[in-house]
Design an enzyme around this catalytic site. Structure first.
Site, PDB file in Angstrom:
ATOM      1  N   GLY A 157     -14.740  -3.049 -14.019  1.00  0.00           N
ATOM      2  CA  GLY A 157     -15.985  -2.263 -14.021  1.00  0.00           C
ATOM      3  C   GLY A 157     -15.843  -0.940 -13.284  1.00  0.00           C
ATOM      4  N   PHE A 158     -15.273  -0.999 -12.089  1.00  0.00           N
ATOM      5  CA  PHE A 158     -15.180   0.217 -11.272  1.00  0.00           C
ATOM      6  C   PHE A 158     -14.368   1.299 -11.986  1.00  0.00           C
ATOM      7  CE2 PHE A 158     -13.399   2.941  -7.949  1.00  0.00           C
ATOM      8  CZ  PHE A 158     -14.554   3.276  -7.265  1.00  0.00           C
ATOM      9  N   CYS A 177       5.824  -3.760  13.300  1.00  0.00           N
ATOM     10  CA  CYS A 177       6.323  -3.809  11.920  1.00  0.00           C
ATOM     11  C   CYS A 177       7.775  -3.311  11.858  1.00  0.00           C
ATOM     12  CB  CYS A 177       5.422  -2.990  10.991  1.00  0.00           C
ATOM     13  SG  CYS A 177       5.787  -1.233  10.933  1.00  0.00           S
ATOM     14  N   ASP A 231     -10.510  -4.923   0.544  1.00  0.00           N
ATOM     15  CA  ASP A 231      -9.377  -4.363  -0.201  1.00  0.00           C
ATOM     16  C   ASP A 231      -9.546  -2.855  -0.230  1.00  0.00           C
ATOM     17  OD1 ASP A 231     -11.533  -4.267  -2.384  1.00  0.00           O
ATOM     18  OD2 ASP A 231      -9.861  -3.175  -3.278  1.00  0.00           O
ATOM     19  N   CYS A 244       2.764  -1.350  17.527  1.00  0.00           N
ATOM     20  CA  CYS A 244       2.971  -2.031  16.246  1.00  0.00           C
ATOM     21  C   CYS A 244       4.349  -2.688  16.203  1.00  0.00           C
ATOM     22  CB  CYS A 244       2.839  -1.029  15.100  1.00  0.00           C
ATOM     23  SG  CYS A 244       3.093  -1.770  13.460  1.00  0.00           S
ATOM     24  N   CYS A 253       8.200   0.416  12.644  1.00  0.00           N
ATOM     25  CA  CYS A 253       8.026   0.788  14.047  1.00  0.00           C
ATOM     26  C   CYS A 253       9.126   0.224  14.942  1.00  0.00           C
ATOM     27  CB  CYS A 253       6.643   0.348  14.533  1.00  0.00           C
ATOM     28  SG  CYS A 253       5.317   1.319  13.779  1.00  0.00           S
ATOM     29  N   HIS A 313       4.210   0.095   7.099  1.00  0.00           N
ATOM     30  CA  HIS A 313       3.473   0.178   8.365  1.00  0.00           C
ATOM     31  C   HIS A 313       1.961   0.065   8.147  1.00  0.00           C
ATOM     32  CE1 HIS A 313       1.899   1.521  12.203  1.00  0.00           C
ATOM     33  NE2 HIS A 313       1.130   2.331  11.494  1.00  0.00           N
ATOM     34  N   ASP A 319     -19.523  -5.565 -13.547  1.00  0.00           N
ATOM     35  CA  ASP A 319     -20.784  -5.010 -13.021  1.00  0.00           C
ATOM     36  C   ASP A 319     -20.894  -3.532 -13.326  1.00  0.00           C
ATOM     37  OD1 ASP A 319     -18.631  -4.377 -11.360  1.00  0.00           O
ATOM     38  OD2 ASP A 319     -19.913  -4.099  -9.613  1.00  0.00           O
ATOM     39  N   ASP A 340      -9.975  -7.669 -10.023  1.00  0.00           N
ATOM     40  CA  ASP A 340     -11.285  -7.035 -10.173  1.00  0.00           C
ATOM     41  C   ASP A 340     -11.666  -7.116 -11.650  1.00  0.00           C
ATOM     42  OD1 ASP A 340      -9.830  -5.169 -11.496  1.00  0.00           O
ATOM     43  OD2 ASP A 340     -10.254  -3.519 -10.127  1.00  0.00           O
ATOM     44  N   SER A 341     -12.871  -6.695 -11.981  1.00  0.00           N
ATOM     45  CA  SER A 341     -13.375  -6.912 -13.344  1.00  0.00           C
ATOM     46  C   SER A 341     -13.060  -5.763 -14.284  1.00  0.00           C
ATOM     47  CB  SER A 341     -14.883  -7.087 -13.288  1.00  0.00           C
ATOM     48  OG  SER A 341     -15.485  -5.845 -12.927  1.00  0.00           O
TER      49      SER A 341
END
Ligand SMILES: [Zn+2]
Length: 378
Positions: free
Chosen positions: A93-94, A303, A263, A301, A306, A332, A144, A90-91
């Site tokens: 920014g967030f 995984c 994401d 599931c 599980c 999981h 951004d 990511d940049s």
């Protein structure tokens, strides 16, 4: 070097493949978040075993610690963290805009203080690109301006204009041919601003387009409406990435509106807190109801957690403060979302996505949820 092949469409949903220098990303895809060059509680070989083919790295955190120079010296982020498949960064920014009390925003960039040691920094579109090029991710994001919701129309407009100017500067600065650059459409909940931002980003030209500023406090219907508005605007031949969305029902609804990539920290963070996705809604494994529940987290599931452990055992691990609790629950939850997008992809290719969506959503909402998800809390 980058190619997006649209393989099938069904009921508004798309199945595709995005070719990167570190492998093909099959879409729709969920990308686990590795904020500090690690997906919390999981090793890279475990992530690969779950089926992850792309993970996220965080520019803000890696810029502050250990510093992009050290990662570059190590040979880039892939080598530094021992992950050979694709990485998106990511940049920053967030994160920078989340530090409300710590920043000053101008057209040049954002002044902020490090949450680690209080040192002063000035993040610009150019610096964000330079850092991401040093990290060497396969996909970089434009720097951004994110506005909080609810947003005033004028405040959102000014963030859109700044985001577009910064997107142009990011495009001009970006020089690595082995790294894709994605633009980010802002515009809060204002349809006109969203459409205009997307159109002007497309004029600049990016390898993919992200939808930012959602999952920050709006209702699910408002999110879906914004996706409906943007769907006809975004080029069919480029990947579309909805940032920060990780609830299973939100993902399926967004896939049905043409989104390819997702994401969120939700599966990892919730896992550490004992909140687990199941095919019949989410459960909080710490609840007393599971004390003698010797069934798996989710019978549907496959995984590692599980296949081998019961709800009662995992509840016990949480109560006892065992590290294994975080590992099994993260395992999981990530498996659940990655497998969900894989099943959606198979259904799109088979032409049965409409049925898949209806079946999944009806099962997901069957028992309600132990914990109510608050958008923006992620
Ligand atoms: Zn499982």
């Amino acid at each position: 070097m980058f190619e997006f092949n649209l393989l099938a469409e069904c009921g508004g949903a798309r199945a595709g493949e995005f070719v990167t220098p570190h492998g093909v990303i099959e879409t729709p895809v969920f990308m686990p978040v590795g904020t500090q060059a690690a997906v919390k509680a999981m090793s890279p070989d475990e992530l690969a075993e779950i089926g992850a083919h792309v993970i996220l790295g965080n520019t803000y955190h890696l810029y502050l610690r250990p510093g992009a120079g050290i990662v570059a010296e190590a040979g880039g982020l892939h080598k530094f963290m021992g992950w050979s498949k694709a990485i998106l960064t990511d940049s920053g920014g967030f994160q920078v805009f989340s530090l409300a009390a710590l920043r000053k925003v101008t057209d040049d960039g954002v002044e902020f203080r490090s949450h680690v040691d209080g040192s002063a920094h000035f993040m610009t579109p150019e610096l964000s690109i330079d850092v991401q090029e040093k990290l060497g991710s396969d996909i970089a994001m434009c720097f951004d301006e994110c506005v909080k919701l609810p947003a005033e129309e004028a405040a959102s407009r000014s963030a859109v204009e700044r985001t577009l100017k910064w997107a142009q500067r990011c495009r001009e600065r970006h020089s690595r041919a082995d790294q894709a650059l994605f633009g980010i459409a802002q515009g809060a909940l204002f349809d006109g601003q969203r459409v205009e931002c997307a159109r002007r980003l497309i004029e600049i030209g990016f390898e993919g387009y992200a939808i930012g500023g959602l999952s920050v406090g709006e209702s699910a219907d408002e999110m879906y409406h914004t996706l409906d508005i943007l769907e006809p605007e975004l080029p069919k031949g480029s990947p579309r990435y909805l940032m920060g969305v990780g609830m299973p029902d939100n993902i399926i609804e967004a896939v049905s509106r043409g989104v390819d990539m997702f994401d969120c920290v939700l599966p990892t963070r919730n896992g550490r807190n004992g909140t687990l996705f199941t095919s019949e809604g989410s459960v909080n494994i710490k609840n007393a109801a599971y004390e003698r529940d010797f069934s798996p987290i989710d019978a549907a599931c496959e995984c590692y957690a599980c296949r081998n452990f019961s709800r009662a055992y995992i509840r016990h691990l949480h109560k006892a403060g065992e590290i294994l609790a975080s590992r099994l629950c993260t395992w999981h939850n990530l498996h659940f979302l990655i497998n969900l997008t894989k099943r959606a992809r198979a259904a799109i290719i088979d032409g049965t996505f409409r049925d898949f969506r209806a079946r999944f959503l009806s099962s997901w909402h069957r028992n309600g949820a132990d914990d109510v998800y608050i958008p923006g809390d992620a």
